[in-house]
Motif scaffolding. Structure first.
Motif, PDB file in Angstrom:
ATOM      1  N   ALA A   1      36.019  11.968 -45.166  1.00 21.49           N
ATOM      2  CA  ALA A   1      35.901  10.947 -44.120  1.00 21.49           C
ATOM      3  C   ALA A   1      37.080   9.979 -44.145  1.00 21.49           C
ATOM      4  O   ALA A   1      37.571   9.574 -43.094  1.00 21.49           O
ATOM      5  CB  ALA A   1      34.584  10.192 -44.267  1.00 21.49           C
ATOM      6  N   VAL A   2      37.525   9.626 -45.328  1.00 16.51           N
ATOM      7  CA  VAL A   2      38.667   8.729 -45.439  1.00 16.51           C
ATOM      8  C   VAL A   2      39.958   9.522 -45.674  1.00 16.51           C
ATOM      9  O   VAL A   2      40.982   9.256 -45.047  1.00 16.51           O
ATOM     10  CB  VAL A   2      38.460   7.701 -46.569  1.00 16.51           C
ATOM     11  CG1 VAL A   2      39.726   6.890 -46.807  1.00 16.51           C
ATOM     12  CG2 VAL A   2      37.314   6.765 -46.211  1.00 16.51           C
ATOM     13  N   MET A   3      39.878  10.513 -46.558  1.00 19.76           N
ATOM     14  CA  MET A   3      41.086  11.298 -46.875  1.00 19.76           C
ATOM     15  C   MET A   3      41.635  11.980 -45.621  1.00 19.76           C
ATOM     16  O   MET A   3      42.854  12.133 -45.465  1.00 19.76           O
ATOM     17  CB  MET A   3      40.766  12.346 -47.946  1.00 19.76           C
ATOM     18  CG  MET A   3      40.522  11.756 -49.320  1.00 19.76           C
ATOM     19  SD  MET A   3      41.975  10.901 -49.961  1.00 19.76           S
ATOM     20  CE  MET A   3      41.531  10.676 -51.671  1.00 19.76           C
TER      21      MET A   3
ATOM     22  N   ALA B   1      45.773  12.360 -41.402  1.00 23.78           N
ATOM     23  CA  ALA B   1      46.086  12.341 -39.963  1.00 23.78           C
ATOM     24  C   ALA B   1      46.851  11.077 -39.555  1.00 23.78           C
ATOM     25  O   ALA B   1      47.138  10.889 -38.384  1.00 23.78           O
ATOM     26  CB  ALA B   1      44.793  12.443 -39.155  1.00 23.78           C
ATOM     27  N   ARG B   2      47.141  10.235 -40.524  1.00 23.06           N
ATOM     28  CA  ARG B   2      47.889   8.984 -40.299  1.00 23.06           C
ATOM     29  C   ARG B   2      47.165   8.041 -39.351  1.00 23.06           C
ATOM     30  O   ARG B   2      47.779   7.315 -38.575  1.00 23.06           O
ATOM     31  CB  ARG B   2      49.291   9.277 -39.769  1.00 23.06           C
ATOM     32  CG  ARG B   2      50.137   9.937 -40.830  1.00 23.06           C
ATOM     33  CD  ARG B   2      51.480  10.287 -40.288  1.00 23.06           C
ATOM     34  NE  ARG B   2      52.411  10.629 -41.379  1.00 23.06           N
ATOM     35  CZ  ARG B   2      53.562  11.228 -41.189  1.00 23.06           C
ATOM     36  NH1 ARG B   2      53.947  11.553 -39.984  1.00 23.06           N
ATOM     37  NH2 ARG B   2      54.347  11.491 -42.201  1.00 23.06           N
ATOM     38  N   THR B   3      45.853   8.087 -39.395  1.00 28.20           N
ATOM     39  CA  THR B   3      45.061   7.165 -38.584  1.00 28.20           C
ATOM     40  C   THR B   3      44.411   6.084 -39.451  1.00 28.20           C
ATOM     41  O   THR B   3      43.801   5.162 -38.923  1.00 28.20           O
ATOM     42  CB  THR B   3      43.956   7.920 -37.820  1.00 28.20           C
ATOM     43  OG1 THR B   3      43.266   8.783 -38.732  1.00 28.20           O
ATOM     44  CG2 THR B   3      44.544   8.761 -36.703  1.00 28.20           C
ATOM     45  N   TRP B   4      44.545   6.224 -40.755  1.00 29.05           N
ATOM     46  CA  TRP B   4      43.829   5.316 -41.656  1.00 29.05           C
ATOM     47  C   TRP B   4      44.336   3.884 -41.541  1.00 29.05           C
ATOM     48  O   TRP B   4      43.553   2.940 -41.480  1.00 29.05           O
ATOM     49  CB  TRP B   4      43.922   5.830 -43.092  1.00 29.05           C
ATOM     50  CG  TRP B   4      43.191   5.009 -44.114  1.00 29.05           C
ATOM     51  CD1 TRP B   4      43.673   4.589 -45.304  1.00 29.05           C
ATOM     52  CD2 TRP B   4      41.839   4.542 -44.049  1.00 29.05           C
ATOM     53  NE1 TRP B   4      42.722   3.883 -45.984  1.00 29.05           N
ATOM     54  CE2 TRP B   4      41.569   3.841 -45.230  1.00 29.05           C
ATOM     55  CE3 TRP B   4      40.819   4.644 -43.103  1.00 29.05           C
ATOM     56  CZ2 TRP B   4      40.352   3.239 -45.503  1.00 29.05           C
ATOM     57  CZ3 TRP B   4      39.593   4.039 -43.365  1.00 29.05           C
ATOM     58  CH2 TRP B   4      39.374   3.351 -44.553  1.00 29.05           C
ATOM     59  N   ASP B   5      45.651   3.721 -41.492  1.00 30.06           N
ATOM     60  CA  ASP B   5      46.179   2.360 -41.397  1.00 30.06           C
ATOM     61  C   ASP B   5      45.795   1.712 -40.068  1.00 30.06           C
ATOM     62  O   ASP B   5      45.587   0.501 -40.000  1.00 30.06           O
ATOM     63  CB  ASP B   5      47.706   2.352 -41.571  1.00 30.06           C
ATOM     64  CG  ASP B   5      48.098   2.400 -43.045  1.00 30.06           C
ATOM     65  OD1 ASP B   5      47.235   2.077 -43.895  1.00 30.06           O
ATOM     66  OD2 ASP B   5      49.238   2.764 -43.340  1.00 30.06           O
ATOM     67  N   SER B   6      45.707   2.520 -39.034  1.00 29.24           N
ATOM     68  CA  SER B   6      45.270   1.983 -37.747  1.00 29.24           C
ATOM     69  C   SER B   6      43.823   1.496 -37.853  1.00 29.24           C
ATOM     70  O   SER B   6      43.469   0.444 -37.322  1.00 29.24           O
ATOM     71  CB  SER B   6      45.400   3.066 -36.676  1.00 29.24           C
ATOM     72  OG  SER B   6      44.779   2.651 -35.497  1.00 29.24           O
TER      73      SER B   6
ATOM     74  N   LEU C   1      41.740   6.944 -53.669  1.00 29.86           N
ATOM     75  CA  LEU C   1      42.702   6.300 -52.768  1.00 29.86           C
ATOM     76  C   LEU C   1      43.240   5.029 -53.418  1.00 29.86           C
ATOM     77  O   LEU C   1      44.444   4.762 -53.391  1.00 29.86           O
ATOM     78  CB  LEU C   1      41.999   5.965 -51.456  1.00 29.86           C
ATOM     79  CG  LEU C   1      42.836   5.841 -50.194  1.00 29.86           C
ATOM     80  CD1 LEU C   1      43.629   7.096 -49.934  1.00 29.86           C
ATOM     81  CD2 LEU C   1      41.937   5.517 -49.014  1.00 29.86           C
ATOM     82  N   ALA C   2      42.333   4.247 -54.010  1.00 27.90           N
ATOM     83  CA  ALA C   2      42.754   3.008 -54.672  1.00 27.90           C
ATOM     84  C   ALA C   2      43.648   3.312 -55.868  1.00 27.90           C
ATOM     85  O   ALA C   2      44.547   2.545 -56.196  1.00 27.90           O
ATOM     86  CB  ALA C   2      41.525   2.223 -55.120  1.00 27.90           C
TER      87      ALA C   2
ATOM     88  N   ALA D   1      47.055  12.642 -51.385  1.00 26.30           N
ATOM     89  CA  ALA D   1      47.129  14.031 -50.934  1.00 26.30           C
ATOM     90  C   ALA D   1      45.772  14.512 -50.442  1.00 26.30           C
ATOM     91  O   ALA D   1      44.723  14.168 -50.997  1.00 26.30           O
ATOM     92  CB  ALA D   1      47.598  14.927 -52.085  1.00 26.30           C
ATOM     93  N   LEU D   2      45.815  15.293 -49.399  1.00 24.07           N
ATOM     94  CA  LEU D   2      44.578  15.798 -48.826  1.00 24.07           C
ATOM     95  C   LEU D   2      43.834  16.669 -49.825  1.00 24.07           C
ATOM     96  O   LEU D   2      42.613  16.741 -49.828  1.00 24.07           O
ATOM     97  CB  LEU D   2      44.891  16.606 -47.554  1.00 24.07           C
ATOM     98  CG  LEU D   2      43.680  17.124 -46.782  1.00 24.07           C
ATOM     99  CD1 LEU D   2      42.818  15.965 -46.307  1.00 24.07           C
ATOM    100  CD2 LEU D   2      44.126  17.952 -45.595  1.00 24.07           C
ATOM    101  N   VAL D   3      44.594  17.317 -50.709  1.00 25.19           N
ATOM    102  CA  VAL D   3      43.959  18.194 -51.675  1.00 25.19           C
ATOM    103  C   VAL D   3      42.971  17.421 -52.546  1.00 25.19           C
ATOM    104  O   VAL D   3      42.019  17.962 -53.097  1.00 25.19           O
ATOM    105  CB  VAL D   3      45.024  18.917 -52.537  1.00 25.19           C
ATOM    106  CG1 VAL D   3      45.716  17.952 -53.476  1.00 25.19           C
ATOM    107  CG2 VAL D   3      44.402  20.043 -53.336  1.00 25.19           C
TER     108      VAL D   3
END
Lengths: 311, 427
Positions: free
Chosen positions: B64-66, B71-76, B142-143, B148-150
């Protein structure tokens, strides 16, 4: 300008990536409705500064205020008043453009009753009207950029932060982007825009903020009280012409190079026309008379050299 | 309505998918019913629900977060005005919405086929716990610096393990040990425990989400969880009295310290502020270590006073020695992280611990110089004597040396890096 009057106010901002300083005491303010060009070499801290402004990074020290909101103390309220588009952005490829904009509006607290109107208005202003029901995955690079900008402005934020918004756009799309940014500023939005293409920034910026090695090396309005003019003689002596020009009112920094004489002129357009008439009337064989504007690039490079102690 | 939940529902719930799930499940149930009868239908529904929820749904929760990061949408999303709670619940129930749709169908069939309500509730809790752990683990990675998506596979695995179910072992343990002598029914205890740990996993995900969204927050959740874990574990030692409870609590706390030391994000600024006396900014491992130290003192010194009553290695200074080794290990993980941060740093630290706790002691044992073991392992000693000095002194000296080294590194920076500002800092 006080922090309360500024749309963006930054004071003493320090940020380090795990011990490696990226920003070392950055301070600046941007007035409401201004367009500040953020320039600097790679690694200067431009993106880090923008990420701190957007509340994506927590500074080690210093304060950031956007539209009067302390970004660190109340990031959510600040984000509701700010639009941010970073250089590498993504869209929800499986969603339609309409839903991409709808989600952006919802997540930036646009009231439900206003959302359809906002989506239509943003789509119209960005030329996306015919694409609203198309999947984001099916859009071109320029169209995706416009959708991304739409998601950043749909909540009509007082402050818009754009990191390399023209990257990857073709010349036509870049020109359209410049028109859009000028329009947003005219509507009262305060913009902070970074780019390596300084000529484009010059088109629509009112101010410039220069960074190098995490420090501000220049900040101020992009005004040019004096214009650099040049005349090209069809014949005669350039040096003698230069000597004669020095006595004219408003003329300074005269330099001759062959038959070309360049000088700074402080007068307005009417004074410039009068000067030309006097010179022609005095029998000067003037083949060309042109204005050579000092570019943002010249200013930037001069500041950068000065900051680095280079001649 | 929660914008993140709505967005996920747009993606997950489409008319085609709404039809496909019951069609496929209906086919499976029909085959089971025709081939094996009603009992098989019940069993099939339960296992299908578990598979859909724990294996597939957990994959969705882990990504859900990874997935946003990739997809480079997380910072948005981070730059939106969504709250940490909206983001957490939107992802937890939105990204897994289709899996829950399947689980709901399976549960309905299970109950309609005469399935036990408590067992059905247990299935729901397992699925939720698995999703909560997966989302929590993905945010923790993430923290830690994992991008990496893996890395989705690690939270996925953690979620699957969480959803594998501890009902039977918990029921057995509570019936064997009593739990603080309360005489609770094993099945009821297991169900209540599952619900509690579900709550903790969601709470943990919410707190880490707040960190991702850079929301200022008071640091109460981790200390509260550490105390909860100690108190929960203590119940299983109660059959041996108060010292048994302390011992179990101590063991659980040491595991919490080790896990936190490896998995917590490691910033220089945090250590600088801690060394500067800002104890409120202490990293989770140090907070848990403080709890372990309290328990060790209670265990160890009581043990010295009346060792014959305790009758165990734990009734000695061993717990104090363990705390000193843990203090050393926290400094060691931080020092390793200065060279290689993120997941790579955690893996490097694990290699160090294998060497220090297994390889070297094994070698010392093989060459018959066990006298040096107190430098590498907490060694039991009873009462006060010469061995006490070595058992406590060896890890204490190592801890002091490594913390001094760490302090020097973070204050002056490596490779000529300037020191961090220590005033006005905010974490």
């Amino acid at each position: 300008m006080t922090a309360a009057m500024s749309a963006i106010a930054v004071a003493g901002l320090h940020f380090a990536y795990d011990g490696t300083p990226a920003l070392g005491g950055v301070s600046f303010a941007a007035a409401p409705g201004s367009v500040t060009a953020l320039v600097g070499p790679n690694g200067a801290g431009k993106t880090t500064l923008m990420r701190c402004l957007a509340g994506l990074e927590v500074p080690d020290a210093g304060t950031i205020s956007l539209a009067g909101i302390d970004v660190v103390a109340d990031p959510r309220a600040a984000r509701a008043r700010m639009g941010f588009l970073q250089d590498f952005f993504g869209l929800y490829d499986r969603l339609s453009v309409r839903r991409c904009l709808d989600y952006a509006a919802r997540s930036r607290l646009v009231p439900a009753a206003e959302r359809p109107g906002r989506i239509d208005a943003v789509a119209a202003s960005l030329g996306l009207g015919g694409l609203l029901d198309r999947q984001a995955a099916a859009l071109s690079r320029g169209q995706r950029q416009r959708v991304a900008i739409g998601t950043a402005i749909i909540h009509r934020p007082p402050v818009l932060i754009l990191d390399e918004p023209a990257a990857g756009l073709d010349p036509e799309a870049r020109a359209e982007l410049a028109v859009l940014l000028r329009q947003l500023a005219a509507d009262g939005m305060t913009l902070l825009v970074s780019s390596h293409i300084l000529a484009e920034l010059e088109d629509y910026s009112t101010d410039v903020l220069m960074l190098d090695a995490g420090q501000v090396i220049g900040h101020g309005p992009l005004v040019q009280p004096e214009r650099r003019l040049a005349l090209v003689l069809a014949g005669g002596d350039g040096a003698a012409a230069a000597s004669a020009l020095v006595v004219e009112a408003g003329v300074t920094a005269v330099a001759a190079e062959g038959l070309t004489v360049s000088f700074d002129f402080a007068g307005n357009r009417a004074a410039q026309a009068a000067l030309l008439a006097r010179l022609v009337g005095a029998g000067w064989a003037i083949a060309a008379f042109e204005e050579r504007q000092g570019s943002m690039q010249d200013l930037y490079l001069a500041r950068l050299r000065a900051a680095r102690g280079a001649p | 309505m929660n914008a993140e939940l709505v967005r996920n529902l747009w993606l997950e719930i489409t008319p085609q998918r709404l039809i496909a799930m019951p069609a496929v499940l209906g086919l499976v149930f029909a085959i089971a019913h025709v081939a094996e009868g009603a009992d098989a239908l019940r069993t099939t529904a339960w296992w299908m629900g578990l598979g859909l929820g724990v294996i597939w749904g957990t994959r969705q929760a882990a990504g859900a977060v990874m997935g946003e990061v990739a997809a480079r949408t997380w910072d948005s999303q981070r730059a939106s005005a969504l709250t940490a709670a909206e983001m957490t619940f939107g992802k937890l129930f939105g990204a897994t919405a289709y899996a829950w749709y399947g689980v709901a169908i399976c549960l309905a069939v299970f109950l309609a086929a005469g399935g036990d309500v408590a067992r059905g509730a247990s299935l729901g809790l397992r699925v939720l716990f698995a999703h909560g752990v997966a989302l929590f683990a993905s945010l923790a990675l993430l923290a830690l610096g994992g991008r990496a998506l893996v890395l989705t596979s690690l939270p996925h695995l953690a979620g699957i393990l969480a959803g594998a179910g501890m009902d039977d072992p918990l029921a057995w343990a509570v019936e064997e040990t009593g739990w603080y002598g309360l005489g609770v029914d094993g099945a009821v205890f297991a169900l209540a425990t599952s619900a509690l740990f579900c709550g903790w996993s969601v709470l943990g995900a919410w707190r880490l989400m707040g960190r991702e969204l850079t929301v200022p927050q008071r640091r109460w959740a981790w200390p509260a969880f550490a105390v909860f874990v100690a108190a929960f574990a203590g119940g299983f030692g109660w059959s041996e009295g108060a010292v048994g409870a302390l011992r179990a609590a101590f063991l659980a706390t040491t595991i919490a310290v080790a896990a936190a030391a490896l998995l917590e994000p490691k910033s220089r600024g945090e250590i600088v502020r801690l060394l500067g006396g800002r104890v409120g900014d202490a990293p989770p491992s140090v907070q848990a270590l403080a709890l372990a130290a309290i328990l060790a003192v209670l265990l160890g010194f009581r043990g010295v006073a009346v060792p014959e009553v305790m009758g165990s290695d734990f009734a000695t200074l061993l717990p104090v020695s363990v705390v000193l080794f843990l203090a050393r290990d926290i400094a060691l993980t931080r020092l390793v992280a200065l060279r290689a941060g993120g997941v790579r740093g955690a893996v490097t630290a694990i290699v160090w611990f294998v060497v220090l706790y297994a390889a070297v002691p094994g070698l010392l044992g093989a060459v018959d110089v066990a006298v040096l073991l107190p430098f590498f392992l907490p060694v039991p000693v009873v009462g006060l004597g010469a061995g006490t000095f070595l058992t406590l002194g060896a890890p204490a000296v190592q801890a002091v040396l490594l913390w001094a080294l760490l302090a020097g590194r973070v204050r002056t920076g490596r490779a000529g890096r300037p020191a961090l500002p220590t005033t006005g800092a905010r974490a």
